[in-house]
Scaffold this motif. Structure first.
Motif, PDB file in Angstrom:
ATOM      1  N   LYS A 322       0.835  -1.202   0.000  1.00  0.00           N
ATOM      2  CA  LYS A 322       0.000   0.000   0.000  1.00  0.00           C
ATOM      3  C   LYS A 322       0.871   1.254   0.000  1.00  0.00           C
ATOM      4  CE  LYS A 322      -3.803   0.257   2.386  1.00  0.00           C
ATOM      5  NZ  LYS A 322      -4.778   0.216   3.494  1.00  0.00           N
ATOM      6  N   GLU A 323       1.945   1.216   0.781  1.00  0.00           N
ATOM      7  CA  GLU A 323       2.850   2.370   0.796  1.00  0.00           C
ATOM      8  C   GLU A 323       3.486   2.554  -0.571  1.00  0.00           C
ATOM      9  OE1 GLU A 323       6.331   3.680   3.743  1.00  0.00           O
ATOM     10  OE2 GLU A 323       6.959   2.122   2.347  1.00  0.00           O
ATOM     11  N   MET A 324       3.961   1.448  -1.166  1.00  0.00           N
ATOM     12  CA  MET A 324       4.639   1.528  -2.458  1.00  0.00           C
ATOM     13  C   MET A 324       3.748   2.176  -3.515  1.00  0.00           C
ATOM     14  SD  MET A 324       6.361  -1.505  -4.749  1.00  0.00           S
ATOM     15  CE  MET A 324       4.855  -2.143  -5.478  1.00  0.00           C
ATOM     16  N   PHE A 325       2.497   1.734  -3.587  1.00  0.00           N
ATOM     17  CA  PHE A 325       1.613   2.261  -4.626  1.00  0.00           C
ATOM     18  C   PHE A 325       1.110   3.663  -4.312  1.00  0.00           C
ATOM     19  CE2 PHE A 325       1.484  -2.186  -5.953  1.00  0.00           C
ATOM     20  CZ  PHE A 325       1.618  -2.024  -7.325  1.00  0.00           C
ATOM     21  N   SER A 326       1.280   4.117  -3.094  1.00  0.00           N
ATOM     22  CA  SER A 326       0.902   5.494  -2.767  1.00  0.00           C
ATOM     23  C   SER A 326       1.990   6.481  -3.168  1.00  0.00           C
ATOM     24  CB  SER A 326       0.626   5.628  -1.271  1.00  0.00           C
ATOM     25  OG  SER A 326       1.831   5.551  -0.518  1.00  0.00           O
ATOM     26  N   LEU A 327       3.217   5.996  -3.351  1.00  0.00           N
ATOM     27  CA  LEU A 327       4.340   6.894  -3.619  1.00  0.00           C
ATOM     28  C   LEU A 327       4.276   7.523  -4.999  1.00  0.00           C
ATOM     29  CD1 LEU A 327       7.239   4.766  -2.060  1.00  0.00           C
ATOM     30  CD2 LEU A 327       6.305   6.911  -1.168  1.00  0.00           C
ATOM     31  N   ARG A 328       3.833   6.730  -5.980  1.00  0.00           N
ATOM     32  CA  ARG A 328       3.775   7.231  -7.359  1.00  0.00           C
ATOM     33  C   ARG A 328       2.384   6.953  -7.933  1.00  0.00           C
ATOM     34  NH1 ARG A 328       7.957   8.633  -5.619  1.00  0.00           N
ATOM     35  NH2 ARG A 328      10.063   8.522  -6.470  1.00  0.00           N
ATOM     36  N   ALA A 329       1.384   7.399  -7.220  1.00  0.00           N
ATOM     37  CA  ALA A 329       0.003   7.057  -7.578  1.00  0.00           C
ATOM     38  C   ALA A 329      -0.350   7.463  -9.004  1.00  0.00           C
ATOM     39  CB  ALA A 329      -0.957   7.706  -6.596  1.00  0.00           C
ATOM     40  N   ASN A 330       0.244   8.534  -9.501  1.00  0.00           N
ATOM     41  CA  ASN A 330      -0.109   9.037 -10.837  1.00  0.00           C
ATOM     42  C   ASN A 330       0.982   8.793 -11.868  1.00  0.00           C
ATOM     43  OD1 ASN A 330      -2.603  10.155  -9.892  1.00  0.00           O
ATOM     44  ND2 ASN A 330      -1.426  11.823  -8.973  1.00  0.00           N
ATOM     45  N   ASP A 331       1.914   7.913 -11.534  1.00  0.00           N
ATOM     46  CA  ASP A 331       3.019   7.636 -12.447  1.00  0.00           C
ATOM     47  C   ASP A 331       3.070   6.137 -12.724  1.00  0.00           C
ATOM     48  OD1 ASP A 331       5.304   7.449 -13.907  1.00  0.00           O
ATOM     49  OD2 ASP A 331       6.670   8.157 -12.351  1.00  0.00           O
ATOM     50  N   ASN A 332       2.382   5.728 -13.782  1.00  0.00           N
ATOM     51  CA  ASN A 332       2.308   4.302 -14.099  1.00  0.00           C
ATOM     52  C   ASN A 332       3.666   3.713 -14.431  1.00  0.00           C
ATOM     53  OD1 ASN A 332      -0.469   4.223 -13.757  1.00  0.00           O
ATOM     54  ND2 ASN A 332      -0.882   4.807 -15.867  1.00  0.00           N
ATOM     55  N   ASN A 333       4.597   4.555 -14.908  1.00  0.00           N
ATOM     56  CA  ASN A 333       5.908   4.054 -15.300  1.00  0.00           C
ATOM     57  C   ASN A 333       6.747   3.594 -14.110  1.00  0.00           C
ATOM     58  OD1 ASN A 333       5.490   4.553 -18.057  1.00  0.00           O
ATOM     59  ND2 ASN A 333       6.041   6.701 -17.802  1.00  0.00           N
ATOM     60  N   SER A 334       6.310   3.931 -12.900  1.00  0.00           N
ATOM     61  CA  SER A 334       7.071   3.546 -11.718  1.00  0.00           C
ATOM     62  C   SER A 334       6.876   2.073 -11.363  1.00  0.00           C
ATOM     63  CB  SER A 334       6.655   4.405 -10.518  1.00  0.00           C
ATOM     64  OG  SER A 334       7.058   5.740 -10.715  1.00  0.00           O
ATOM     65  N   TYR A 335       5.859   1.445 -11.944  1.00  0.00           N
ATOM     66  CA  TYR A 335       5.517   0.084 -11.535  1.00  0.00           C
ATOM     67  C   TYR A 335       5.540  -0.858 -12.732  1.00  0.00           C
ATOM     68  CZ  TYR A 335       3.902   2.901  -7.656  1.00  0.00           C
ATOM     69  OH  TYR A 335       3.849   3.801  -6.638  1.00  0.00           O
ATOM     70  N   ASN A 336       5.858  -2.107 -12.457  1.00  0.00           N
ATOM     71  CA  ASN A 336       5.899  -3.093 -13.522  1.00  0.00           C
ATOM     72  C   ASN A 336       4.820  -4.151 -13.313  1.00  0.00           C
ATOM     73  OD1 ASN A 336       6.936  -5.188 -11.746  1.00  0.00           O
ATOM     74  ND2 ASN A 336       8.937  -4.199 -11.887  1.00  0.00           N
ATOM     75  N   THR A 357      -8.695  -6.702  -7.415  1.00  0.00           N
ATOM     76  CA  THR A 357      -9.278  -6.434  -8.731  1.00  0.00           C
ATOM     77  C   THR A 357      -8.657  -5.190  -9.360  1.00  0.00           C
ATOM     78  OG1 THR A 357     -11.380  -7.480  -8.132  1.00  0.00           O
ATOM     79  CG2 THR A 357     -11.421  -5.925  -9.971  1.00  0.00           C
ATOM     80  N   ALA A 358      -8.457  -4.150  -8.550  1.00  0.00           N
ATOM     81  CA  ALA A 358      -7.852  -2.913  -9.060  1.00  0.00           C
ATOM     82  C   ALA A 358      -6.444  -3.170  -9.588  1.00  0.00           C
ATOM     83  CB  ALA A 358      -7.813  -1.849  -7.965  1.00  0.00           C
ATOM     84  N   MET A 359      -5.697  -4.010  -8.881  1.00  0.00           N
ATOM     85  CA  MET A 359      -4.332  -4.323  -9.318  1.00  0.00           C
ATOM     86  C   MET A 359      -4.342  -5.161 -10.598  1.00  0.00           C
ATOM     87  SD  MET A 359      -2.065  -2.897  -7.325  1.00  0.00           S
ATOM     88  CE  MET A 359      -3.189  -1.488  -7.333  1.00  0.00           C
ATOM     89  N   TYR A 360      -5.230  -6.134 -10.657  1.00  0.00           N
ATOM     90  CA  TYR A 360      -5.312  -6.955 -11.864  1.00  0.00           C
ATOM     91  C   TYR A 360      -5.735  -6.106 -13.063  1.00  0.00           C
ATOM     92  CZ  TYR A 360      -4.836 -11.322  -9.203  1.00  0.00           C
ATOM     93  OH  TYR A 360      -4.366 -12.350  -8.425  1.00  0.00           O
ATOM     94  N   ASP A 361      -6.692  -5.209 -12.845  1.00  0.00           N
ATOM     95  CA  ASP A 361      -7.142  -4.334 -13.930  1.00  0.00           C
ATOM     96  C   ASP A 361      -6.003  -3.449 -14.425  1.00  0.00           C
ATOM     97  OD1 ASP A 361      -9.666  -5.376 -13.869  1.00  0.00           O
ATOM     98  OD2 ASP A 361     -10.554  -3.737 -12.718  1.00  0.00           O
ATOM     99  N   ILE A 364      -3.593  -5.434 -16.568  1.00  0.00           N
ATOM    100  CA  ILE A 364      -4.101  -5.652 -17.928  1.00  0.00           C
ATOM    101  C   ILE A 364      -4.096  -4.354 -18.723  1.00  0.00           C
ATOM    102  CG2 ILE A 364      -6.139  -6.323 -19.244  1.00  0.00           C
ATOM    103  CD1 ILE A 364      -6.805  -8.246 -16.912  1.00  0.00           C
ATOM    104  N   GLU A 365      -4.446  -3.258 -18.069  1.00  0.00           N
ATOM    105  CA  GLU A 365      -4.483  -1.958 -18.743  1.00  0.00           C
ATOM    106  C   GLU A 365      -3.107  -1.571 -19.275  1.00  0.00           C
ATOM    107  OE1 GLU A 365      -4.798   2.704 -17.373  1.00  0.00           O
ATOM    108  OE2 GLU A 365      -5.917   1.209 -16.227  1.00  0.00           O
ATOM    109  N   LEU A 366      -2.092  -1.797 -18.467  1.00  0.00           N
ATOM    110  CA  LEU A 366      -0.741  -1.400 -18.865  1.00  0.00           C
ATOM    111  C   LEU A 366      -0.046  -2.457 -19.703  1.00  0.00           C
ATOM    112  CD1 LEU A 366       0.531   0.317 -15.606  1.00  0.00           C
ATOM    113  CD2 LEU A 366      -0.440   1.361 -17.650  1.00  0.00           C
ATOM    114  N   ASN A 367      -0.639  -3.647 -19.760  1.00  0.00           N
ATOM    115  CA  ASN A 367      -0.053  -4.730 -20.556  1.00  0.00           C
ATOM    116  C   ASN A 367      -1.138  -5.375 -21.419  1.00  0.00           C
ATOM    117  OD1 ASN A 367       2.862  -5.235 -19.181  1.00  0.00           O
ATOM    118  ND2 ASN A 367       1.351  -4.727 -17.612  1.00  0.00           N
ATOM    119  N   PRO A 368      -1.761  -4.572 -22.294  1.00  0.00           N
ATOM    120  CA  PRO A 368      -2.902  -5.092 -23.062  1.00  0.00           C
ATOM    121  C   PRO A 368      -2.543  -6.238 -23.996  1.00  0.00           C
ATOM    122  CG  PRO A 368      -2.171  -2.973 -23.926  1.00  0.00           C
ATOM    123  CD  PRO A 368      -1.447  -3.171 -22.634  1.00  0.00           C
TER     124      PRO A 368
END
Length: 542
Positions: A322-336, A357-361, A364-368
């Motif tokens: 939860k902390e990790m995903f809060s750090l760059r909430a608006n930067d999709n490039n920060s996560y793989n 579900t949000a994580m799975y979505d 898929i969104e970033l890896n269509p």
């Protein structure tokens, strides 16, 4: 005597008056062109420098190479004021003048520097570099003259060949560059700069030899941060993860002159080695040491999350994720992709279905193009009796332009599981059957003799024929035909028994005892110890 001491010191190489290993490390990083890390190390160790003029010179050279001529000139002048007898800050000022087009003033400073250290190989090399930096074409003759002087003044010094190697390297003449660095190594096998530059260049050609060179040089420079780091990184790049981890550990634990990237690499290697607790410990230490906003916050959290998940500490992993995903909430490039999938699993283990579900979505969104994610999630959700989610992910697959025949069969299987679920309402059952048949027929239209597709249709039709009227008989017969034609027919025993059971029961219900006996005997042949089948055969045979 004083002059002799000065000249002897100059002949020792670029780290002229430095006594602290930290300053030497900073100079080593500067020499290979790693200016950012060089400055970091100098900043850490500036107070331990035995000669402020030397540190000012390298600060100035870093700014010069990075294009800040004014800042560079200030450092060179501060250095000259701190020690008027240290000649290199005059060379630095001259380099700025040359870059600004003031050749006569620059050469006057070169003359002053040469008067402070006459016939000195390192000084001539520094002047050659100043000319080359200003304009390698315009000042080619001056560069060559300086190198000729340097070779004359220091016949066994590695420095002229290092400069020559750098000149070749700048023009992408890798062969001559490596030859020059190798020549420098021949003059001084313990020289760090030539060995590291040779290994970096030669690694693309012969990584084993490049690594061997670095292992040789570390024997004579065991405390060098640069050599330790380069060896560890080259081992990593070569795929020698176990030794790379060991070398990174030694490097990080033996010197303060390492960087967040190194700790992240070390933690990563520990993770690769399945040393999850050790990985967590190193990543946690990194996380606490980097400032807010550093990209290494995410890197550290990532490795902590992965490690905690692998050792089953799901609640702690949930907090870190939860902390990790809060750090760059608006930067999709920060996560793989793995970040999303790992935290989705963590959410599931903490009963956070919405979070999963949000994580799975997002994955898929970033890896269509990675439809395997949606396929897997559809299958998992159906197995967990979450048919809404299963259909959602299955429909994502069907909506893509890369849909395959197997995807129609997957959708049919989701509907079959929904239909067979005793908790499904009558209305939903009716829809599930209709849709399931629709999708499995689409799969069969593309591949009509695929026994697995026929099997799925058979299951759905049998489930819908609760009274055993035989409405699935034609599909079941086709499945029997296809299964018996397989080379590994023995593996189909259980499904064939199920098929014969249905056919026998429906034949009995339709008062066709001859057919029923045929199916019962086929069933008994597959399951000869089945007493119930024997009784039915005996009864129908009378």
């Amino acid at each position: 005597m004083k002059a002799k001491f000065l000249f002897a010191s100059l002949l020792m190489g670029a780290s002229i008056f430095a006594s602290a290993q930290g300053v030497k490390d900073g100079i080593d990083f500067y020499n290979i062109g790693d200016y950012e890390n060089a400055k970091t190390i100098l900043d850490r160790n500036v107070n331990s420098a035995s000669n402020k003029a030397e540190v000012d010179y390298y600060y100035g050279m870093i700014d010069l190479k990075q294009g800040d001529l004014n800042a560079a000139d200030k450092y060179f002048k501060d250095g000259a004021a701190a020690d008027a007898k240290y000649p290199f800050n005059l060379v630095g000022q001259a380099a700025v003048l040359l870059k600004n087009g003031n050749k006569s003033a620059a050469e006057a400073l070169f003359k002053q520097a040469r008067n402070l250290a006459k016939k000195n190989v390192d000084l001539e090399c520094a002047i050659a570099r100043a000319y080359f930096f200003a304009d390698p074409t315009k000042y080619e003759s001056q560069v060559n003259k300086c190198l000729l002087n340097a070779r004359k003044y220091g016949k066994t010094s590695p420095q002229p060949d290092i400069v020559q190697g750098d000149i070749y390297f700048a023009s992408q003449d890798w062969g001559n560059s490596m030859a020059s660095y190798e020549q420098a190594m021949g003059y001084d096998p313990s020289n760090i700069e030539s060995t590291v530059k040779y290994a970096d260049t030669y690694f693309k050609v012969n990584p084993e030899l490049a690594i061997a060179r670095l292992k040789d040089i570390i024997q004579s420079n065991p405390n060098s941060a640069l050599v330790q780091r380069q060896l560890a990184e080259k081992l990593y790049e070569h795929g020698d993860f176990v030794e790379a981890a060991q070398r990174y550990g030694n490097y990080i634990n033996s010197t303060q002159n390492h960087f967040p990237k190194d700790e992240a690499r070390y933690a990563q290697l520990l993770y690769f080695a399945d040393k999850f607790q050790d990985c967590y410990d190193v990543a946690s230490k990194l996380r606490s040491s980097v400032p807010a906003g550093s990209s290494y916050q995410v890197v550290a959290d990532r490795l902590m999350l992965y490690s905690l998940a692998n050792i089953g500490k799901w609640q702690e992993a949930y907090t870190v994720g939860k902390e990790m995903f809060s750090l760059r909430a608006n930067d999709n490039n920060s996560y793989n992709l793995k970040d999303y999938l790992m935290f989705a699993k963590t959410c599931e283990m903490n009963n956070d279905a919405d979070g999963a579900t949000a994580m799975y979505d997002k994955a898929i969104e970033l890896n269509p193009d990675n439809l395997e994610i949606a396929r897997s999630l559809a299958t998992q959700a159906a197995g967990a009796k979450d048919y809404v989610k299963a259909l959602k992910y299955a429909n994502k697959v069907l909506a893509s332009d890369k849909v395959e025949t197997k995807d129609y069969a997957m959708m049919a299987n989701v509907y079959y599981q929904q239909f067979a679920d005793k908790n499904t309402t009558a209305e939903d059952k009716a829809n599930a059957y209709t849709q399931g048949i629709n999708y499995i027929d689409k799969a069969l239209s593309a591949d009509p003799d695929n026994y697995s597709y026929v099997y799925r249709k058979m299951l759905l039709q049998i489930a819908n024929d609760a009274n055993g009227k035989g409405t699935a008989a034609s599909t079941v017969e086709k499945y029997v035909q296809l299964a018996k034609a397989q080379n590994n027919v023995a593996d189909f025993g259980p499904s064939l028994q199920y098929a014969y059971q249905y056919l026998a029961i429906s034949a009995i219900n339709n008062k066709d005892n001859a057919k029923a006996l045929e199916y019962l005997r086929a069933w008994h042949e597959l399951d000869p110890s089945n007493a119930t089948v024997e009784k039915y055969i005996e009864a129908l045979s009378k």
